[in-house]
Design an enzyme around this catalytic site. Structure first.
Site, PDB file in Angstrom:
ATOM      1  N   ASP A   1       8.028 -54.403  62.686  1.00 24.42           N
ATOM      2  CA  ASP A   1       9.238 -54.583  61.890  1.00 24.42           C
ATOM      3  C   ASP A   1      10.084 -55.724  62.455  1.00 24.42           C
ATOM      4  O   ASP A   1      10.946 -55.506  63.300  1.00 24.42           O
ATOM      5  CB  ASP A   1      10.023 -53.271  61.883  1.00 24.42           C
ATOM      6  CG  ASP A   1      11.230 -53.276  60.988  1.00 24.42           C
ATOM      7  OD1 ASP A   1      11.306 -54.134  60.098  1.00 24.42           O
ATOM      8  OD2 ASP A   1      12.104 -52.411  61.171  1.00 24.42           O
TER       9      ASP A   1
ATOM     10  N   GLU B   1      18.964 -58.404  58.885  1.00 23.06           N
ATOM     11  CA  GLU B   1      18.525 -57.325  58.000  1.00 23.06           C
ATOM     12  C   GLU B   1      18.837 -55.953  58.569  1.00 23.06           C
ATOM     13  O   GLU B   1      19.149 -55.012  57.828  1.00 23.06           O
ATOM     14  CB  GLU B   1      17.018 -57.445  57.730  1.00 23.06           C
ATOM     15  CG  GLU B   1      16.481 -56.488  56.670  1.00 23.06           C
ATOM     16  CD  GLU B   1      16.047 -55.135  57.206  1.00 23.06           C
ATOM     17  OE1 GLU B   1      15.833 -54.214  56.393  1.00 23.06           O
ATOM     18  OE2 GLU B   1      15.933 -54.982  58.447  1.00 23.06           O
ATOM     19  N   GLU B   2      18.755 -55.821  59.881  1.00 22.50           N
ATOM     20  CA  GLU B   2      18.867 -54.500  60.485  1.00 22.50           C
ATOM     21  C   GLU B   2      20.281 -53.922  60.440  1.00 22.50           C
ATOM     22  O   GLU B   2      20.465 -52.729  60.696  1.00 22.50           O
ATOM     23  CB  GLU B   2      18.384 -54.546  61.948  1.00 22.50           C
ATOM     24  CG  GLU B   2      16.907 -54.890  62.123  1.00 22.50           C
ATOM     25  CD  GLU B   2      15.981 -53.781  61.646  1.00 22.50           C
ATOM     26  OE1 GLU B   2      16.485 -52.738  61.192  1.00 22.50           O
ATOM     27  OE2 GLU B   2      14.754 -53.963  61.717  1.00 22.50           O
TER      28      GLU B   2
END
Length: 351
Positions: free
Chosen positions: A93, A127-128
């Site tokens: 990820d 994104e996280e």
């Protein structure tokens, strides 16, 4: 792919600290013959998205995109082990998706299946946490007809993912000795009934994405068991599979009926529509969120969005994050197949 993945994983890129990995990617892509732009997410920012394409045509028919930030803590690259599995933060990820997207693009151009204006690469920051990179990409003013978002989907096309309503609740009381509660007001006691009402909320179920779910992620309040709490707060995450506006309205009704508790919405978006009807691909439901909803493009209803990538979400964000090399290779072919299928590439020519 293994060499690039090792390099990327060994460059720490926690959310907010993606500068070095962005620069490394930009340099790599330039050496591979791509035109590369480093795009600050706002003027003067050291955090930059990486945008790459062939020639001078920025606006392309197809886009591969994923994120280059990771969750903490940093874990260096190791492997492969006897099973052909490599380990480290981001292998799954989502730096694994980065390398297979690049390799798939390279092969498509080298094999003469694509030409300038057909495919671009976009690697974003943030994104996280808040989707800052994808929100910035929306301001590029570009339009892509097909977009593949890289996330761990076990090499299957995601049928969709849930939307989210992320809330922060807070309330204020008056501290006093717990032996004389009539002299004060417990903020905890004000907050708990509201949380119970949210827990009792009947949430909708979607036939494809499954049940909507609610999680009280954090609760803070009070200083000691013999003191009434002067303040209290909680964060609540509702993952919504369908009827987003109805759920939001029900939540608002509950909270507006409790004036002693204030709230703010930290994040919200409905379930994004994804395209998964592609011959030759297995499908999967995923329960996590992505930054897909933050990428706004012109004529959005005409855009096909795909969610696809190597690795399993069940090892992402863990101390044992990993991906199989054979899955990277299979997903590279999968990315190529998505492009050739959607752009009707056959016999080495674009029809």
């Amino acid at each position: 792919m293994l060499s690039l993945l090792s390099d990327l994983v060994n460059i720490p890129s926690l959310t907010g600290e993606e500068g070095k990995v962005a620069n490394h990617l930009a340099s790599f892509l330039k050496n591979e013959g791509f035109t590369v732009e480093l795009l600050p997410i706002y003027p003067g920012s050291e955090r930059q998205n990486v945008y790459a394409y062939i020639g001078t045509t920025r606006n392309t028919k197809f886009l591969f995109t994923t994120h280059i930030d990771t969750v903490p803590p940093f874990i260096p690259f190791s492997g492969p082990d006897a099973e052909g599995k490599v380990f480290g933060r981001g292998t799954c990820d989502a730096k694994g998706s980065v390398v297979v997207q690049i390799q798939a693009a390279k092969e498509l151009f080298q094999e003469g299946l694509l030409r300038e204006g057909d495919l671009a690469l976009l690697f974003v920051v943030g994104e996280e946490i808040d989707g800052a990179g994808m929100k910035a990409a929306s301001r590029m003013g570009l339009k892509w007809k097909n977009i593949v978002f890289g996330e761990p989907t076990e090499g299957k096309l995601a049928l969709g993912h849930k939307g989210i309503l992320l809330l922060e609740l807070s309330t204020t009381g008056k501290a006093c000795h717990s032996g004389y509660p009539h002299l004060g007001l417990s903020a905890n006691h004000l907050l708990i009934p509201v949380l119970n009402k949210l827990l009792d909320l009947e949430l909708p179920v979607d036939p494809k994405l499954g049940p909507s779910t609610l999680n009280i992620g954090t609760i803070r309040g009070g200083e000691a068991p013999n003191i009434l709490s002067a303040s209290a707060s909680a964060t609540v995450s509702i993952r919504i599979s369908t009827s987003f506006e109805n759920v939001k309205a029900s939540v608002s009704e509950i909270l507006s009926g409790c004036p002693s508790v204030s709230y703010k919405i930290l994040a919200e978006y409905p379930p994004p529509r994804l395209h998964s009807d592609v011959p030759g691909f297995e499908t999967i439901n995923v329960g996590y969120g992505t930054d897909i909803p933050f990428l706004e493009v012109h004529d959005a209803d005409d855009v096909k969005r795909f969610l696809y990538g190597p690795g399993s979400i069940f090892v992402a964000h863990t101390s044992n994050e990993s991906v199989l090399l054979k899955e990277l290779d299979a997903c590279k072919d999968g990315y190529k197949k998505l492009v050739t299928t959607q752009l009707n590439v056959s016999s080495g020519k674009l029809s």
